[in-house]
Write a protein that holds these residues in place. Structure first.
Motif, PDB file in Angstrom:
ATOM      1  N   ASN A  57      -3.087   5.408   4.317  1.00 34.46           N
ATOM      2  CA  ASN A  57      -1.805   5.977   4.046  1.00 34.46           C
ATOM      3  C   ASN A  57      -1.871   7.148   3.318  1.00 34.46           C
ATOM      4  O   ASN A  57      -1.209   7.976   3.430  1.00 34.46           O
ATOM      5  CB  ASN A  57      -0.623   4.900   3.346  1.00 34.46           C
ATOM      6  CG  ASN A  57      -0.351   3.709   4.204  1.00 34.46           C
ATOM      7  OD1 ASN A  57      -0.589   3.868   5.316  1.00 34.46           O
ATOM      8  ND2 ASN A  57      -0.027   2.710   3.556  1.00 34.46           N
ATOM      9  N   ARG A  58      -2.693   7.272   2.305  1.00 34.95           N
ATOM     10  CA  ARG A  58      -2.889   8.440   1.429  1.00 34.95           C
ATOM     11  C   ARG A  58      -3.358   9.573   2.345  1.00 34.95           C
ATOM     12  O   ARG A  58      -2.752  10.768   2.277  1.00 34.95           O
ATOM     13  CB  ARG A  58      -4.079   8.120   0.500  1.00 34.95           C
ATOM     14  CG  ARG A  58      -3.593   7.345  -0.843  1.00 34.95           C
ATOM     15  CD  ARG A  58      -4.657   7.124  -1.863  1.00 34.95           C
ATOM     16  NE  ARG A  58      -5.128   8.612  -2.170  1.00 34.95           N
ATOM     17  CZ  ARG A  58      -6.168   8.880  -3.113  1.00 34.95           C
ATOM     18  NH1 ARG A  58      -6.928   7.644  -3.330  1.00 34.95           N
ATOM     19  NH2 ARG A  58      -6.157   9.915  -3.790  1.00 34.95           N
TER      20      ARG A  58
ATOM     21  N   SER B  82       0.743  -1.370  -0.097  1.00 32.28           N
ATOM     22  CA  SER B  82       0.090  -0.023   0.066  1.00 32.28           C
ATOM     23  C   SER B  82       0.768   1.221   0.058  1.00 32.28           C
ATOM     24  O   SER B  82       0.463   2.478  -0.443  1.00 32.28           O
ATOM     25  CB  SER B  82      -0.757   0.274   1.253  1.00 32.28           C
ATOM     26  OG  SER B  82      -0.205   0.015   2.517  1.00 32.28           O
TER      27      SER B  82
ATOM     28  N   SER C 250      -4.825  -4.534   1.562  1.00 36.78           N
ATOM     29  CA  SER C 250      -4.062  -3.340   1.001  1.00 36.78           C
ATOM     30  C   SER C 250      -4.899  -2.393   0.381  1.00 36.78           C
ATOM     31  O   SER C 250      -4.329  -1.079   0.421  1.00 36.78           O
ATOM     32  CB  SER C 250      -3.191  -3.896  -0.191  1.00 36.78           C
ATOM     33  OG  SER C 250      -3.819  -4.474  -1.379  1.00 36.78           O
TER      34      SER C 250
ATOM     35  N   VAL D 119      -8.011  -0.346  -6.017  1.00 34.26           N
ATOM     36  CA  VAL D 119      -8.859  -0.262  -4.668  1.00 34.26           C
ATOM     37  C   VAL D 119     -10.219  -0.470  -4.723  1.00 34.26           C
ATOM     38  O   VAL D 119     -10.799  -0.821  -3.823  1.00 34.26           O
ATOM     39  CB  VAL D 119      -8.423   1.223  -4.435  1.00 34.26           C
ATOM     40  CG1 VAL D 119      -9.038   1.628  -3.195  1.00 34.26           C
ATOM     41  CG2 VAL D 119      -6.776   1.108  -4.115  1.00 34.26           C
TER      42      VAL D 119
ATOM     43  N   MET E 185       1.752   2.420  -3.479  1.00 36.32           N
ATOM     44  CA  MET E 185       0.494   2.647  -4.248  1.00 36.32           C
ATOM     45  C   MET E 185      -0.185   3.988  -3.639  1.00 36.32           C
ATOM     46  O   MET E 185      -0.615   4.711  -4.387  1.00 36.32           O
ATOM     47  CB  MET E 185      -0.628   1.508  -3.736  1.00 36.32           C
ATOM     48  CG  MET E 185      -0.430   0.235  -4.563  1.00 36.32           C
ATOM     49  SD  MET E 185      -1.704  -0.998  -4.167  1.00 36.32           S
ATOM     50  CE  MET E 185      -3.246  -0.218  -4.485  1.00 36.32           C
ATOM     51  N   ALA E 186      -0.067   4.269  -2.436  1.00 40.44           N
ATOM     52  CA  ALA E 186      -0.371   5.460  -1.890  1.00 40.44           C
ATOM     53  C   ALA E 186       0.238   6.833  -2.440  1.00 40.44           C
ATOM     54  O   ALA E 186      -0.411   7.850  -2.934  1.00 40.44           O
ATOM     55  CB  ALA E 186      -0.416   5.577  -0.367  1.00 40.44           C
TER      56      ALA E 186
ATOM     57  N   VAL F  83      -4.198   1.525   1.921  1.00 45.41           N
ATOM     58  CA  VAL F  83      -3.780   2.483   0.991  1.00 45.41           C
ATOM     59  C   VAL F  83      -4.281   3.967   1.240  1.00 45.41           C
ATOM     60  O   VAL F  83      -3.890   4.868   1.102  1.00 45.41           O
ATOM     61  CB  VAL F  83      -3.764   2.165  -0.675  1.00 45.41           C
ATOM     62  CG1 VAL F  83      -5.377   1.836  -1.027  1.00 45.41           C
ATOM     63  CG2 VAL F  83      -3.047   3.030  -1.490  1.00 45.41           C
ATOM     64  N   GLU F  84      -5.761   3.548   1.548  1.00 39.58           N
ATOM     65  CA  GLU F  84      -6.380   5.078   1.756  1.00 39.58           C
ATOM     66  C   GLU F  84      -5.901   5.539   3.325  1.00 39.58           C
ATOM     67  O   GLU F  84      -6.044   6.717   3.260  1.00 39.58           O
ATOM     68  CB  GLU F  84      -8.031   4.643   1.810  1.00 39.58           C
ATOM     69  CG  GLU F  84      -8.511   4.332   0.684  1.00 39.58           C
ATOM     70  CD  GLU F  84      -8.307   5.390  -0.448  1.00 39.58           C
ATOM     71  OE1 GLU F  84      -8.478   6.394   0.031  1.00 39.58           O
ATOM     72  OE2 GLU F  84      -8.223   4.977  -1.493  1.00 39.58           O
TER      73      GLU F  84
END
Length: 481
Positions: free
Chosen positions: A364-365, A289, A357, A311, A292-293, A361-362
């Motif tokens: 981490n974003r 993630s 993941s 996602v 990806m982020a 990822v959200e």
């Protein structure tokens, strides 16, 4: 020697929750027992092969046979024409379908007398389809249809009638006879159906005339020399026989069984497997993630569109469906996943990692976006390079922000691992379910599993609080400065 024996190994797929055909016959058992297991061992001996047993959810038996994970299915499965369209079946034991209801219910003359009643069946069996056909007849006669309630395991089916949530359940006569002591006389057979589709138990293999003939000869040989008869006598269905399961405890909490489960090696192994799967899946999800982020916050492009789709897809599809797809569907069009290395743990790890993941990822974003852009500009003004900015400015601050939701997400994942029981992973809930199917002591074994989950979750909540104190902002000192 049939072709479905590979490298001298006969692989059996079974769902060990249907005594006396296949079940765990003692607390904490790792290897199933019963008529089907003894028969499979006799077949392996007949062919001078080694038997390997793979326990799984009933709904996974035939997909696993089709995917080549096993060469034989034996799990108290009735011989049905609908199944024989895709697989070869060799009968080995006579049986009959029965309808079982509370002891106060009066016998019925036929399936039509269940009109308007709630009837429980095990999911994945053919009973639901049979009742649907009966409903078509009832509706044509302007009568109320049968309300069909499906449950994942046979013991859960029986429990619904014991709790009077359903009027009756459908099973085979051998199970009801074997469970007499456990059922405490609270239910009885109200109909012994003379259905031609439910008169024999059968062994299932891939469609192959040579293999079917070899299996038929082997079963005939075991029947002719008395081995098959000896197996059925060993698991006698006579009431009060010494091989029957213990009577359990009626309306009394069995503290001895509860504490035995808490300290049993099977529960400890199940908890360790649950924890290991959660840690491995979440660690992999974080590794996936983070890049990806970073890319999703970059400029638009084909890769960014693909990541958005990734996602969306993994957040939209239920986790259980993803598990079943990876385990049962993936090997159909990708043969490399049919080999022994692709274990239930590995399949669950892949599925849960990809699923997790998409959520991580959200997190981490959001954490990366919360870092003030002015600090990045200041770091550039000081001559820092891109990697230095991320390492010394962005990541340390984002970590503090992402930490609480990340740990919360891990706790959710820890509980989600229980879904892996449907692909034959013997994690904590699966171990509890097998003991429940053996003893019908629902409260004791589910309570033991509950204690393990509580202890694991509580431990990580304490770790989360310590990490928040360790890495969080000290707001009091900040105001003083």
């Amino acid at each position: 020697m049939p072709d479905f024996i590979h490298d001298g190994v006969l692989t059996l797929c079974t769902n060990p929750v249907l005594p006396p055909m296949t079940f765990m016959d003692h607390a904490g058992g790792d290897v199933p027992a019963g008529v089907d297991i003894d028969l499979a061992r006799a077949l392996a001996t007949y062919w001078h092969a080694r038997l390997e047993i793979s326990s799984m959810d009933f709904t996974g038996l035939f997909p696993s046979l089709m995917a080549g994970r096993c060469s034989l299915v034996a799990s108290g499965v009735a011989r049905l024409p609908s199944r024989e369209r895709n697989f070869d079946a060799v009968p080995y034991l006579d049986t009959a379908m029965v309808v079982v209801a509370p002891v106060t219910a009066v016998p019925i003359a036929g399936m039509a007398d269940l009109s308007g009643q709630h009837v429980a069946v095990q999911a994945g069996t053919s009973y639901a389809a049979m009742l649907e056909r009966q409903n078509e007849i009832l509706i044509a006669r302007h009568r109320l249809p049968i309300e069909i309630d499906q449950y994942p395991t046979e013991d859960a089916v029986v429990q619904q009638v014991l709790l009077e949530r359903d009027f009756a359940f459908i099973s085979q006569d051998v199970e009801v006879s074997f469970r007499q002591k456990q059922l405490h006389g609270r239910v009885h057979v109200i109909l012994r159906a003379d259905d031609p589709d439910y008169r024999q138990f059968a062994l299932y293999i891939h469609k192959d005339p040579h293999d079917r003939d070899a299996l038929q000869r082997a079963v005939a040989s075991l029947s002719g020399d008395g081995q098959l008869n000896a197996i059925t006598r060993r698991w006698s269905l006579v009431a009060g026989d010494a091989t029957a399961l213990s009577s359990g405890h009626d309306a009394v909490f069995a503290w001895h069984d509860f504490f035995s489960a808490l300290t049993s090696l099977s529960f400890l192994r199940g908890a360790a497997l649950t924890l290991g799967l959660a840690l491995a899946s979440h660690a992999t999800a974080i590794v996936i993630s983070v890049p990806m982020a970073l890319r999703l916050d970059g400029r638009a492009g084909l890769l960014r569109s693909f990541l958005h789709l990734y996602v969306y897809l993994f957040r939209a599809v239920p986790t259980l469906l993803q598990l079943l797809f990876v385990w049962n569907a993936l090997p159909q069009f990708c043969p490399v996943f049919r080999h022994a290395w692709f274990t239930p743990f590995f399949a669950a790890w892949i599925s849960l990692s990809l699923n997790e993941s998409a959520y991580q990822v959200e997190i981490n974003r959001s954490a990366l976006a919360s870092v003030d852009a002015g600090q990045v500009a200041a770091a550039r003004a000081l001559g820092m390079r891109g990697r230095q900015i991320y390492r010394y400015v962005i990541f340390p601050q984002a970590l503090r922000i992402a930490l609480p939701p990340t740990v919360n997400d891990f706790i959710t994942l820890l509980k989600t691992t229980s879904l892996a029981s449907v692909i034959s992973l013997h994690e904590l809930l699966s171990v509890a379910q097998m003991d429940v199917a053996r003893s019908f002591e629902f409260t004791e074994y589910y309570a033991a599993a509950l204690v393990y989950y509580l202890l694991m979750v509580l431990s990580f909540i304490m770790v989360q609080r310590w990490m928040e104190r360790r890495f969080g902002w000290n707001m009091g000192h900040a105001h003083e400065r």
